[in-house]
Design an enzyme around this catalytic site. Structure first.
Site, PDB file in Angstrom:
ATOM      1  N   HIS A 151     111.911 -93.982  44.910  1.00 27.99           N
ATOM      2  CA  HIS A 151     112.090 -92.771  44.090  1.00 27.99           C
ATOM      3  C   HIS A 151     111.653 -93.035  42.644  1.00 27.99           C
ATOM      4  O   HIS A 151     110.873 -92.258  42.061  1.00 27.99           O
ATOM      5  CB  HIS A 151     113.564 -92.359  44.128  1.00 27.99           C
ATOM      6  CG  HIS A 151     113.911 -91.215  43.249  1.00 27.99           C
ATOM      7  ND1 HIS A 151     114.020 -89.920  43.707  1.00 27.99           N
ATOM      8  CD2 HIS A 151     114.191 -91.156  41.910  1.00 27.99           C
ATOM      9  CE1 HIS A 151     114.346 -89.119  42.696  1.00 27.99           C
ATOM     10  NE2 HIS A 151     114.464 -89.843  41.597  1.00 27.99           N
ATOM     11  N   GLU A 152     112.144 -94.133  42.084  1.00 25.31           N
ATOM     12  CA  GLU A 152     111.806 -94.448  40.691  1.00 25.31           C
ATOM     13  C   GLU A 152     110.327 -94.810  40.546  1.00 25.31           C
ATOM     14  O   GLU A 152     109.727 -94.549  39.490  1.00 25.31           O
ATOM     15  CB  GLU A 152     112.684 -95.594  40.184  1.00 25.31           C
ATOM     16  CG  GLU A 152     114.174 -95.287  40.143  1.00 25.31           C
ATOM     17  CD  GLU A 152     114.497 -94.079  39.266  1.00 25.31           C
ATOM     18  OE1 GLU A 152     113.754 -93.824  38.300  1.00 25.31           O
ATOM     19  OE2 GLU A 152     115.481 -93.381  39.570  1.00 25.31           O
ATOM     20  N   HIS A 200     108.418 -91.692  39.761  1.00 24.67           N
ATOM     21  CA  HIS A 200     108.446 -91.366  38.331  1.00 24.67           C
ATOM     22  C   HIS A 200     107.499 -92.284  37.546  1.00 24.67           C
ATOM     23  O   HIS A 200     106.736 -91.822  36.692  1.00 24.67           O
ATOM     24  CB  HIS A 200     109.876 -91.540  37.777  1.00 24.67           C
ATOM     25  CG  HIS A 200     110.872 -90.564  38.304  1.00 24.67           C
ATOM     26  ND1 HIS A 200     110.648 -89.207  38.342  1.00 24.67           N
ATOM     27  CD2 HIS A 200     112.134 -90.750  38.799  1.00 24.67           C
ATOM     28  CE1 HIS A 200     111.712 -88.591  38.832  1.00 24.67           C
ATOM     29  NE2 HIS A 200     112.618 -89.521  39.123  1.00 24.67           N
TER      30      HIS A 200
END
Length: 452
Positions: free
Chosen positions: A22-23, A26
């Site tokens: 997920h990170e 980003h």
């Protein structure tokens, strides 16, 4: 103790993998948009290991392995040199900020599809939606032993899990369902299961049983494992006998055999117990005797013991080629997302109980159970958890990615960013909502550990 350690370990592995992915979403889109990344951390707290790349980004593994984060250069958090302002997150266009924030949930969505693709290529072993025994409502509707469900209200079902989920959703909506089944004679039949007649306040975790549907995979065959010395069964039954009928009543499971023996004992007198032994069907006359169960309670017994643990054999394999698995994985992701959103809607509207909200304890237990079942089950668990992270992070709650996206959409409409005061107020509201949600999840987790 072993289960506890296993649960903690597999939860750390699961959350570590999914949150890192997920990170990374980003991080990757942020770099594409020209934002300087100060730190990419796997875990929280004091770094146990770290290094910097040529762009000045610190990559770290921290002491608390439950998640992670990406820290961008941002004037609202750190002092920014004038020559680096172009690389600050808050100086990017609103569309770039939207892309960076949305990249995390999208990464989890893509990971879900990738994991399901891998699962279908490897092959997922499962249990078919075959009825082992039908009672009550299901028997009245015409369902019988050996019937295999093909669809529920026009929605195709293959596995026991899919069928149970479809029945549970219909019960929560208080509606009857049309079942298409294939009977043991390979004849297609249609039945209506009146789930709207379930009593108010029913246990949503037991819908199939409350409807009278006992899946074949749930039923332990009444295979005699041992004979108690001096019991009524000694000299009649043998280890390895499969009980098929008691007093003319067909027997499909250990539970049914025990219940029928109890009925015979209360009635009194001998009964014919039919067994399969070495391919031959035998009828044996046995009279139940009164004894005590494992809790010291009086019960009727014949002295035949069954295996304490039972693991049914898988009877379904979901396996596709690499290309077909892409389509199947995308379709399955869409189905899972629709089911998750529908369940959230039911919880909000009161159709579903708040007990459906679960937290880290439940995640840890399911992770451990899935890992024990095999790599295919664990991959499916990871896919569902990744999709859940995607959906939860997109909720319009301040602090979550969805809350930031809401801020940016408001900025697009009004033509300027929200004031710091409005953002701060939103953060406090978001913290309160998350605290309440986490408190409910922990409460349900603890409640689930209490013996019923």
């Amino acid at each position: 103790m072993t289960d506890f350690i296993g649960s903690v370990w597999w939860m750390i592995v699961s959350l570590g993998l999914l949150v890192t992915f997920h990170e990374f979403g980003h991080y990757w889109v942020g770099r594409l948009c020209g934002v300087k990344v100060l730190r990419f951390s796997v875990g929280f707290g004091r770094p146990l290991w770290s290094r910097r790349d040529r762009h000045g980004t610190e990559f770290a593994i921290a002491a608390i392995p439950l998640g992670g984060y990406v820290k961008f250069l941002d004037e609202r958090e750190v002092e920014v040199h004038p020559h680096e302002r172009g690389q600050a997150f808050n100086h990017k266009t609103v569309w770039q900020r939207i892309a960076i924030v949305a990249a995390g949930p999208i990464a989890n969505l893509l990971l879900c599809i990738l994991l399901l693709w891998a699962m279908f290529v490897i092959g997922k072993q499962d249990y078919s939606a075959t009825v082992g025994r039908a009672t009550g409502m299901a028997a009245t509707a015409g369902l019988g032993s050996g019937d295999r469900l093909l669809s529920v209200d026009g929605r195709d079902v293959i596995t026991l899990g899919e069928a149970s989920m479809a029945l549970t959703a219909a019960a929560m909506d208080r509606r009857d369902v049309t079942l298409e089944v294939l009977d043991p004679a390979d004849q297609l039949r249609s039945h209506t299961l009146p789930l709207s007649q379930l009593p108010a306040g029913f246990d949503e975790r037991r819908v199939p049983i409350l409807a009278g549907v006992y899946w074949r995979a749930w039923l332990q065959p009444p295979l005699v494992d041992n004979i108690v010395k001096g019991s009524a069964a000694e000299g009649h039954l043998q280890t390895g006998d499969l009980i098929v009928a008691i007093d003319g009543q067909r027997i499909d499971s250990v539970e049914q055999a025990i219940s029928e023996v109890g009925s015979l004992g209360r009635r009194g007198g001998p009964a014919m117990i039919e067994v399969l032994r070495g391919g031959e069907r035998l009828a044996l006359e046995i009279t139940p005797r009164q004894g005590k169960d494992g809790k010291g309670q009086p019960t009727w017994q014949i002295g035949a013991g069954f295996a304490q643990s039972y693991s049914p054999a898988y009877d379904t394999l979901l396996k596709f080629g690499p290309l077909q698995s892409v389509t199947v994985a995308v379709r399955e992701t869409g189905r899972m997302a629709a089911d998750s959103l529908a369940m959230m809607g039911r919880i909000v509207t009161g159709k579903a109980s708040l007990q459906n909200v679960s937290g880290p304890v439940t995640i840890a237990r399911v992770a451990n159970i899935s890992a024990k079942r095999g790599v295919d089950w664990f991959i499916q668990f990871l896919a569902l958890l990744s999709l859940s992270l995607c959906i939860i992070n997109l909720l319009p709650i301040p602090i979550l990615d969805g809350g930031h996206l809401l801020y940016y959409l408001i900025e697009l409409v009004k033509g300027s960013p929200l004031s710091e005061r409005a953002v701060a107020a939103g953060q406090y509201i978001g913290l309160a909502l998350l605290a309440g949600l986490m408190g409910l999840a922990f409460y349900n987790d603890i409640l689930g550990l209490v013996p019923r």
